[in-house]
Motif scaffolding. Structure first.
Motif, PDB file in Angstrom:
ATOM      1  N   GLY A  35       0.829  -1.210   0.000  1.00 27.45           N
ATOM      2  CA  GLY A  35       0.000   0.000   0.000  1.00 27.45           C
ATOM      3  C   GLY A  35       0.856   1.249   0.000  1.00 27.45           C
ATOM      4  N   GLY A  41       0.729   3.745  -2.179  1.00 28.42           N
ATOM      5  CA  GLY A  41       0.096   4.961  -2.683  1.00 28.42           C
ATOM      6  C   GLY A  41       1.025   5.674  -3.645  1.00 28.42           C
ATOM      7  N   ARG A  74       4.321   8.524  -0.454  1.00 25.01           N
ATOM      8  CA  ARG A  74       4.562   9.415   0.688  1.00 25.01           C
ATOM      9  C   ARG A  74       5.703   8.906   1.562  1.00 25.01           C
ATOM     10  NH1 ARG A  74       2.903  10.305   5.992  1.00 25.01           N
ATOM     11  NH2 ARG A  74       2.039   8.201   6.090  1.00 25.01           N
ATOM     12  N   ASP A 119       0.953  -1.774  -4.684  1.00 27.46           N
ATOM     13  CA  ASP A 119      -0.327  -1.095  -4.492  1.00 27.46           C
ATOM     14  C   ASP A 119      -1.368  -1.657  -5.439  1.00 27.46           C
ATOM     15  OD1 ASP A 119      -1.043   1.724  -2.881  1.00 27.46           O
ATOM     16  OD2 ASP A 119      -2.442   1.246  -4.503  1.00 27.46           O
ATOM     17  N   LEU A 120      -2.593  -1.503  -5.001  1.00 30.59           N
ATOM     18  CA  LEU A 120      -3.765  -1.921  -5.759  1.00 30.59           C
ATOM     19  C   LEU A 120      -3.921  -1.134  -7.057  1.00 30.59           C
ATOM     20  CD1 LEU A 120      -6.612  -3.298  -5.484  1.00 30.59           C
ATOM     21  CD2 LEU A 120      -7.326  -1.199  -4.371  1.00 30.59           C
ATOM     22  N   GLY A 179      -5.899  -7.227  -5.289  1.00 28.24           N
ATOM     23  CA  GLY A 179      -6.053  -6.694  -3.925  1.00 28.24           C
ATOM     24  C   GLY A 179      -5.734  -7.693  -2.833  1.00 28.24           C
ATOM     25  N   TYR A 193       1.357   0.462   6.231  1.00 33.69           N
ATOM     26  CA  TYR A 193       0.791   1.497   7.092  1.00 33.69           C
ATOM     27  C   TYR A 193      -0.515   2.024   6.484  1.00 33.69           C
ATOM     28  CZ  TYR A 193       0.591   5.653  10.060  1.00 33.69           C
ATOM     29  OH  TYR A 193       0.208   6.617  10.960  1.00 33.69           O
TER      30      TYR A 193
HETATM   31  C1  LIG Z   1      -4.361   5.564   3.053  1.00 33.56           C
HETATM   32  S1  LIG Z   1      -3.345   4.987   1.720  1.00 33.56           S
HETATM   33  C2  LIG Z   1      -1.806   4.773   2.576  1.00 33.56           C
HETATM   34  C3  LIG Z   1      -0.610   4.903   1.651  1.00 33.56           C
HETATM   35  C4  LIG Z   1       0.737   4.928   2.355  1.00 33.56           C
HETATM   36  N1  LIG Z   1       0.962   3.714   3.112  1.00 33.56           N
HETATM   37  C5  LIG Z   1       0.894   6.147   3.222  1.00 33.56           C
HETATM   38  O1  LIG Z   1       1.014   5.984   4.450  1.00 33.56           O
HETATM   39  O2  LIG Z   1       0.892   7.249   2.689  1.00 33.56           O
HETATM   40  C6  LIG Z   1      -3.845   3.309   1.427  1.00 33.56           C
HETATM   41  C7  LIG Z   1      -3.219   2.711   0.184  1.00 33.56           C
HETATM   42  O3  LIG Z   1      -3.522   1.329   0.166  1.00 33.56           O
HETATM   43  C8  LIG Z   1      -3.824   0.951  -1.155  1.00 33.56           C
HETATM   44  N2  LIG Z   1      -4.664  -0.246  -1.068  1.00 33.56           N
HETATM   45  C9  LIG Z   1      -5.952  -0.323  -0.655  1.00 33.56           C
HETATM   46  N3  LIG Z   1      -6.362  -1.604  -0.705  1.00 33.56           N
HETATM   47  C10 LIG Z   1      -5.304  -2.350  -1.142  1.00 33.56           C
HETATM   48  C11 LIG Z   1      -5.120  -3.732  -1.402  1.00 33.56           C
HETATM   49  N4  LIG Z   1      -6.111  -4.604  -1.227  1.00 33.56           N
HETATM   50  N5  LIG Z   1      -3.913  -4.144  -1.844  1.00 33.56           N
HETATM   51  C12 LIG Z   1      -2.905  -3.246  -2.011  1.00 33.56           C
HETATM   52  N6  LIG Z   1      -3.026  -1.926  -1.800  1.00 33.56           N
HETATM   53  C13 LIG Z   1      -4.219  -1.482  -1.366  1.00 33.56           C
HETATM   54  C14 LIG Z   1      -4.537   2.150  -1.747  1.00 33.56           C
HETATM   55  O4  LIG Z   1      -4.543   2.129  -3.165  1.00 33.56           O
HETATM   56  C15 LIG Z   1      -3.728   3.289  -1.142  1.00 33.56           C
HETATM   57  O5  LIG Z   1      -2.650   3.636  -1.948  1.00 33.56           O
END
Ligand SMILES: C[S@@+](CC[C@H](N)C(=O)[O-])C[C@H]1O[C@@H](n2cnc3c(N)ncnc32)[C@H](O)[C@@H]1O
Length: 278
Positions: free
Chosen positions: A78, A80, A83, A99-100, A129, A145
């Motif tokens: 994840g 994103g 960041r 990431d998704l 996912g 995170y």
């Molecule tokens: C709130 S963001 C957090 C991003 C990063 N960890 C940060 O702290 O800035 C959540 C991230 O998780 C990804 N995400 C959500 N569901 C997911 C999944 N099933 N598998 C992989 N990534 C996923 C979203 O696309 C998004 O980029």
């Protein structure tokens, strides 16, 4: 692929990120999705600096080995738009950002090219996912995170299993979860309604761009330490140590399978599992 509603806000935000002319514009339009900050003066460097601070706060709080990070591989679940990934590439020799959303991963690469070390980065699309396209035993540290709370419960547990699989023996997992709080009496049903509305053609994608609606709907599961611990027990991978980090403002019952520790940097509704793989 099965259409799961909790994937909708991320794919919507990914599409919005594709429409932006510059990385600073991306942060102004969808940066709040990652760190809750809004404002038309925000820029990429401020955005990643929040991640830079958090990296060392967590590595130190979790007492993870930091003496040879330049030789280590980190898998981030994840990532994103990068960041934290940007800072990770400056300290870890290899970073595999998963990431998704494929558009986020493209933006992540741009972020790292500008502010991190892009030669240290590989990106991996988690298309379903739940499974990481990463070979077994790759990571010295698998880190996630504010991501597992956004997945459907079974997907989150599958990703816990994937974290265990891709982490090498002697390596660590550090995974962040959200659990129940009293306010969930209101938040949980509202979240369910929001996720149902995301499915409505036309309305769904519009709603998924709204901050309040997204915040209500996107926490798609609550996982307790018991649930995750039981899941770990069923895996073939074994763990030498398990530590649960939680907020000092929240009490957790003592447990026989994990040491409990507090850290001020943990949100009241969050907890972390940090474990060393055997
Ligand atoms: C709130 S963001 C957090 C991003 C990063 N960890 C940060 O702290 O800035 C959540 C991230 O998780 C990804 N995400 C959500 N569901 C997911 C999944 N099933 N598998 C992989 N990534 C996923 C979203 O696309 C998004 O980029």
């Amino acid at each position: 692929m099965v259409r799961r509603p909790q994937l909708i806000p991320w794919r919507t935000a990914g599409r919005v990120s594709e429409e932006q002319a510059s990385a600073d514009d991306v942060v102004r339009e969808i940066g709040w999705v990652f760190n809750n900050e809004t404002g038309n003066r925000l820029h990429l460097e401020q955005f990643t600096s929040t991640g830079d601070h958090e990296i060392f706060a967590y590595l130190n709080a979790f007492e993870l080995p930091t003496d040879d990070l330049a030789q280590q591989t980190l898998v981030e679940i994840g990532s994103g738009i990068g960041r934290m990934t940007s800072g990770f590439t400056k300290v870890f020799g290899h970073v595999i950002a998963c990431d998704l959303d494929a558009a986020f991963l493209e933006r992540c690469r741009q972020t790292v090219a500008k502010l991190g070390i892009v030669e240290h980065l590989r990106t991996c699309h988690v298309a379903d996912g739940r499974m990481l396209p990463v070979a077994d035993n790759q990571a010295d540290l698998t880190f996630s995170y504010i991501t597992l709370q956004h997945c459907q419960r079974d997907d989150a547990l599958s990703l816990v299993g994937e974290a265990a699989r891709v982490t090498k023996p002697g390596g660590h997992i550090a995974l962040n979860f959200r659990t129940w709080t009293p306010i969930d009496v209101f938040l949980w049903p509202l979240g369910k309604i929001t996720r149902a509305l995301w499915r409505v053609p036309g309305l769904g994608p519009w709603l998924a761009r709204r901050r309040l609606a997204s915040r209500l709907g996107w926490q798609a599961n609550r996982l307790s330490p018991d649930k995750v611990s039981n899941y770990l027990d069923g895996l073939t991978e074994r763990f030498a140590t398990r530590t649960i980090y939680h907020s000092p403002h929240r009490k957790l019952a003592e447990r026989s399978d994990a040491e409990l520790r507090t850290f001020e940097g943990v949100h009241r509704s969050h907890w972390w599992l940090v474990a060393e793989r055997l």
